[in-house]
Design a protein around this motif. Structure first.
Motif, PDB file in Angstrom:
ATOM      1  N   VAL A 186       0.770  -1.243  -6.398  1.00  0.00           N
ATOM      2  CA  VAL A 186       0.275  -1.276  -5.019  1.00  0.00           C
ATOM      3  C   VAL A 186       1.440  -1.330  -4.037  1.00  0.00           C
ATOM      4  CG1 VAL A 186      -1.122  -2.548  -3.350  1.00  0.00           C
ATOM      5  CG2 VAL A 186      -1.852  -2.399  -5.740  1.00  0.00           C
ATOM      6  N   LEU A 187       1.380  -0.479  -3.032  1.00  0.00           N
ATOM      7  CA  LEU A 187       2.385  -0.475  -1.969  1.00  0.00           C
ATOM      8  C   LEU A 187       2.096  -1.600  -0.977  1.00  0.00           C
ATOM      9  CD1 LEU A 187       2.298   3.360  -1.326  1.00  0.00           C
ATOM     10  CD2 LEU A 187       4.294   2.122  -2.196  1.00  0.00           C
ATOM     11  N   THR A 188       3.147  -2.232  -0.482  1.00  0.00           N
ATOM     12  CA  THR A 188       2.964  -3.320   0.485  1.00  0.00           C
ATOM     13  C   THR A 188       4.038  -3.248   1.569  1.00  0.00           C
ATOM     14  OG1 THR A 188       4.348  -4.818  -0.838  1.00  0.00           O
ATOM     15  CG2 THR A 188       1.967  -4.880  -1.249  1.00  0.00           C
ATOM     16  N   GLY A 189       3.788  -3.986   2.644  1.00  0.00           N
ATOM     17  CA  GLY A 189       4.786  -4.193   3.690  1.00  0.00           C
ATOM     18  C   GLY A 189       5.382  -2.928   4.276  1.00  0.00           C
ATOM     19  N   ALA A 190       6.705  -2.984   4.480  1.00  0.00           N
ATOM     20  CA  ALA A 190       7.410  -1.871   5.117  1.00  0.00           C
ATOM     21  C   ALA A 190       7.329  -0.604   4.271  1.00  0.00           C
ATOM     22  CB  ALA A 190       8.870  -2.260   5.354  1.00  0.00           C
ATOM     23  N   THR A 191       7.307  -0.764   2.953  1.00  0.00           N
ATOM     24  CA  THR A 191       7.205   0.411   2.077  1.00  0.00           C
ATOM     25  C   THR A 191       5.871   1.111   2.285  1.00  0.00           C
ATOM     26  OG1 THR A 191       8.515  -0.801   0.435  1.00  0.00           O
ATOM     27  CG2 THR A 191       7.447   1.218  -0.297  1.00  0.00           C
ATOM     28  N   LEU A 192       4.821   0.338   2.436  1.00  0.00           N
ATOM     29  CA  LEU A 192       3.496   0.905   2.696  1.00  0.00           C
ATOM     30  C   LEU A 192       3.497   1.670   4.012  1.00  0.00           C
ATOM     31  CD1 LEU A 192       0.449   1.245   2.321  1.00  0.00           C
ATOM     32  CD2 LEU A 192       0.139  -1.087   3.198  1.00  0.00           C
ATOM     33  N   GLN A 193       4.127   1.096   5.016  1.00  0.00           N
ATOM     34  CA  GLN A 193       4.177   1.747   6.324  1.00  0.00           C
ATOM     35  C   GLN A 193       4.941   3.066   6.239  1.00  0.00           C
ATOM     36  OE1 GLN A 193       4.501  -0.878   9.736  1.00  0.00           O
ATOM     37  NE2 GLN A 193       6.075   0.440  10.628  1.00  0.00           N
ATOM     38  N   ASP A 194       6.030   3.079   5.475  1.00  0.00           N
ATOM     39  CA  ASP A 194       6.807   4.311   5.299  1.00  0.00           C
ATOM     40  C   ASP A 194       6.000   5.371   4.545  1.00  0.00           C
ATOM     41  OD1 ASP A 194       8.924   3.161   6.598  1.00  0.00           O
ATOM     42  OD2 ASP A 194      10.049   2.669   4.774  1.00  0.00           O
ATOM     43  N   ALA A 195       5.259   4.923   3.530  1.00  0.00           N
ATOM     44  CA  ALA A 195       4.447   5.862   2.744  1.00  0.00           C
ATOM     45  C   ALA A 195       3.389   6.519   3.618  1.00  0.00           C
ATOM     46  CB  ALA A 195       3.786   5.129   1.581  1.00  0.00           C
ATOM     47  N   ALA A 196       2.776   5.728   4.490  1.00  0.00           N
ATOM     48  CA  ALA A 196       1.778   6.283   5.406  1.00  0.00           C
ATOM     49  C   ALA A 196       2.421   7.339   6.303  1.00  0.00           C
ATOM     50  CB  ALA A 196       1.158   5.166   6.241  1.00  0.00           C
ATOM     51  N   GLY A 197       3.639   7.054   6.744  1.00  0.00           N
ATOM     52  CA  GLY A 197       4.350   8.005   7.589  1.00  0.00           C
ATOM     53  C   GLY A 197       4.607   9.325   6.885  1.00  0.00           C
ATOM     54  N   ALA A 198       4.795   9.273   5.565  1.00  0.00           N
ATOM     55  CA  ALA A 198       5.024  10.503   4.799  1.00  0.00           C
ATOM     56  C   ALA A 198       3.820  11.428   4.861  1.00  0.00           C
ATOM     57  CB  ALA A 198       5.352  10.155   3.347  1.00  0.00           C
ATOM     58  N   LEU A 199       2.642  10.860   5.105  1.00  0.00           N
ATOM     59  CA  LEU A 199       1.426  11.671   5.243  1.00  0.00           C
ATOM     60  C   LEU A 199       1.043  11.865   6.711  1.00  0.00           C
ATOM     61  CD1 LEU A 199      -0.923  10.396   2.367  1.00  0.00           C
ATOM     62  CD2 LEU A 199       0.586  12.383   2.396  1.00  0.00           C
ATOM     63  N   GLY A 200       1.959  11.522   7.602  1.00  0.00           N
ATOM     64  CA  GLY A 200       1.682  11.715   9.026  1.00  0.00           C
ATOM     65  C   GLY A 200       0.772  10.659   9.611  1.00  0.00           C
ATOM     66  N   LEU A 201       0.706   9.499   8.958  1.00  0.00           N
ATOM     67  CA  LEU A 201      -0.141   8.405   9.435  1.00  0.00           C
ATOM     68  C   LEU A 201       0.769   7.309   9.986  1.00  0.00           C
ATOM     69  CD1 LEU A 201      -2.497   8.288   6.314  1.00  0.00           C
ATOM     70  CD2 LEU A 201      -2.942   9.437   8.496  1.00  0.00           C
ATOM     71  N   PHE A 202       0.797   7.167  11.292  1.00  0.00           N
ATOM     72  CA  PHE A 202       1.746   6.249  11.920  1.00  0.00           C
ATOM     73  C   PHE A 202       1.050   4.940  12.271  1.00  0.00           C
ATOM     74  CE2 PHE A 202       3.121  10.630  12.778  1.00  0.00           C
ATOM     75  CZ  PHE A 202       4.290  10.618  12.024  1.00  0.00           C
ATOM     76  N   VAL A 203       0.869   4.128  11.229  1.00  0.00           N
ATOM     77  CA  VAL A 203       0.204   2.837  11.378  1.00  0.00           C
ATOM     78  C   VAL A 203       1.242   1.726  11.336  1.00  0.00           C
ATOM     79  CG1 VAL A 203      -1.913   3.685  10.302  1.00  0.00           C
ATOM     80  CG2 VAL A 203      -0.146   2.623   8.881  1.00  0.00           C
ATOM     81  N   LYS A 204       0.803   0.529  11.701  1.00  0.00           N
ATOM     82  CA  LYS A 204       1.654  -0.655  11.590  1.00  0.00           C
ATOM     83  C   LYS A 204       1.052  -1.572  10.537  1.00  0.00           C
ATOM     84  CE  LYS A 204       3.164  -0.501  16.424  1.00  0.00           C
ATOM     85  NZ  LYS A 204       3.198  -1.233  17.723  1.00  0.00           N
ATOM     86  N   VAL A 205       1.865  -2.011   9.608  1.00  0.00           N
ATOM     87  CA  VAL A 205       1.380  -2.869   8.533  1.00  0.00           C
ATOM     88  C   VAL A 205       1.713  -4.322   8.846  1.00  0.00           C
ATOM     89  CG1 VAL A 205       1.572  -3.448   6.086  1.00  0.00           C
ATOM     90  CG2 VAL A 205       1.578  -1.044   6.808  1.00  0.00           C
ATOM     91  N   ASP A 206       0.672  -5.133   8.886  1.00  0.00           N
ATOM     92  CA  ASP A 206       0.808  -6.578   9.083  1.00  0.00           C
ATOM     93  C   ASP A 206      -0.146  -7.242   8.099  1.00  0.00           C
ATOM     94  OD1 ASP A 206       0.828  -9.207   9.801  1.00  0.00           O
ATOM     95  OD2 ASP A 206       0.410  -8.876  11.932  1.00  0.00           O
ATOM     96  N   GLU A 207       0.416  -7.807   7.045  1.00  0.00           N
ATOM     97  CA  GLU A 207      -0.419  -8.338   5.969  1.00  0.00           C
ATOM     98  C   GLU A 207      -1.290  -9.507   6.404  1.00  0.00           C
ATOM     99  OE1 GLU A 207       2.256  -9.085   2.751  1.00  0.00           O
ATOM    100  OE2 GLU A 207       2.624  -6.955   2.376  1.00  0.00           O
TER     101      GLU A 207
END
Length: 401
Positions: A186-207
């Motif tokens: 499972v992706l978490t934190g900043a890595t998750l946010q970067d992964a979303a960006g790879a698909l053009g999804l510019f979200v902010k991750v706050d657990e």
């Protein structure tokens, strides 16, 4: 004139099945006796609206004959299970009489199997039920999906331009040599946010953020999300990479399987085709199963699965009819009460179909169609969805027991 003696009245003997040794057919009496406790409920299960009772009784007699032959081949009577290997032999014999005979017989047995499952009378395991159900479905010719044969070159040519292939490539390229995940992948934190960006999804991750009640397939830019599950599009593709073994966990990273990632990036060859078809299969099943698991969404998932199945058939549904809420003029008076529910459900069905369209998994024009290169993937995915439903039903039955 001599009077004729009245003929002696024969004593009433009842149905032959109720008399020991009445039938000369091996196992017939035992099968009838074993079915006796289900007599009323079986009649209701097989009886269709507007059908004459005599037709229903004829269908049940046909079922009795099929179960008797099944018992003969098994050399024992067990009306609560069906043996797929024996069914193969039995229906194989019937095929010699004509495909229609074999398919009709398989349909009767499948209907009976459904009865056993829905009434919790099936005597085998979930896997036994699944195996038997799938076999009888194939033998009954139930699946409307038409998957024409395609050469690898032709299939790869179709797949190469599909949005889901582009997205999967973007994500595997982002992974590179590996990205940190939990042991479960499972992706978490900043890595998750970067992964979303790879698909053009510019979200902010706050657990610590609140879990959204309804996550959009592609959250709007700036949306705050707590976890991977709250980014549905990324979650589906990440699941696809893991589900195809394209990613494996080597602490502390998820790392790509080189041969499979190379196949995804390739535009020709059997391996390239297979990997893309497998990714499509996981995407279909992931989206439908996730929808099934949401409270109150099971009907949506089931309706979409039905539309997709027909969209891969030789007679795909027309969009204007498939996604239209019927009016009172379209339905008989006794069904007018359904309209209010459909006004709520149909837009959700369309919304989910648009998700599949977004990824190139379905095409919505005048007709709703599934690309020919993906029809085998869809068929396998729908089998997975059926398995999921069966497992859930079995667990519910076990918990109620």
């Amino acid at each position: 004139m001599a009077s004729r003696k009245p003929a002696k009245k024969k004593p009433a003997q009842g149905h032959p099945a109720r008399r020991s040794g009445a039938s000369n057919v091996p196992f017939e009496s035992e099968v009838r006796q074993a079915l006796q406790p289900f007599k009323s409920s079986l009649f209701r299960h097989f009886h269709e609206e507007g059908q004459a009772a005599s037709e229903t009784r004829a269908a049940l007699e046909g079922l009795t004959t099929l179960l008797t032959v099944h018992a003969q081949l098994r050399k024992s009577v067990d009306v609560k299970t069906l043996d797929p290997s024996i069914l193969g032999e039995q229906l194989g014999h019937l095929t010699s009489l004509g495909k229609e005979v074999s398919e009709a017989s398989a349909a009767i047995l499948k209907h009976y199997l459904t009865f056993l499952g829905t009434t919790a009378n099936f005597g085998g395991s979930v896997d036994d039920f699944k195996q038997t159900f799938e076999f009888l479905s194939r033998m009954a010719g139930d699946s409307p999906i038409v998957a024409p044969y395609l050469e690898d070159e032709e299939a790869n040519g179709i797949l190469e331009s599909m949005p889901f292939v582009f997205a999967a490539r973007e994500l595997i390229s982002w992974v590179g040599d590996g990205k940190p995940t939990t042991p479960a992948g499972v992706l978490t934190g900043a890595t998750l946010q970067d992964a979303a960006g790879a698909l053009g999804l510019f979200v902010k991750v706050d657990e610590s953020a609140e879990v959204p009640q309804e996550s959009e397939w592609e959250p709007e830019d700036g949306t705050v999300v707590p976890s991977l599950a709250d980014i549905p599009r990324l979650s589906a593709y990440w699941d696809a990479l893991i589900g195809t073994a394209m990613l494996r966990y080597q602490a502390p990273n998820a790392t790509p399987t080189e041969s499979l990632s190379d196949a995804l990036l390739a535009s020709s060859g059997q391996g390239a085709r297979l990997v893309k078809e497998l990714i499509a299969e996981v995407l279909y099943s992931h989206i439908l199963i996730n929808t099934l698991q949401k409270p109150g969404k099971a009907q949506i998932a089931e309706m979409v699965a039905g539309v997709l199945s027909n969209a891969a058939s030789s007679t795909p549904p027309r969009t204007e009819f498939a996604l239209q809420v019927p009016s009172e003029d379209d339905l008989p008076a006794e069904q007018h009460h359904l309209i209010a529910g459909l006004e709520e459900v149909v837009p959700q069905v369309e919304s989910l179909l648009r998700v599949f369209e977004r990824e190139g998994l379905v095409e919505i024009n005048e007709e709703i169609t599934v690309p020919v290169a993906l029809r085998s993937s869809l068929e396998r995915a729908l089998t997975k969805v059926s398995d999921h439903v069966l497992n859930d039903s079995q667990q519910d039955t076990d918990s109620d027991a």
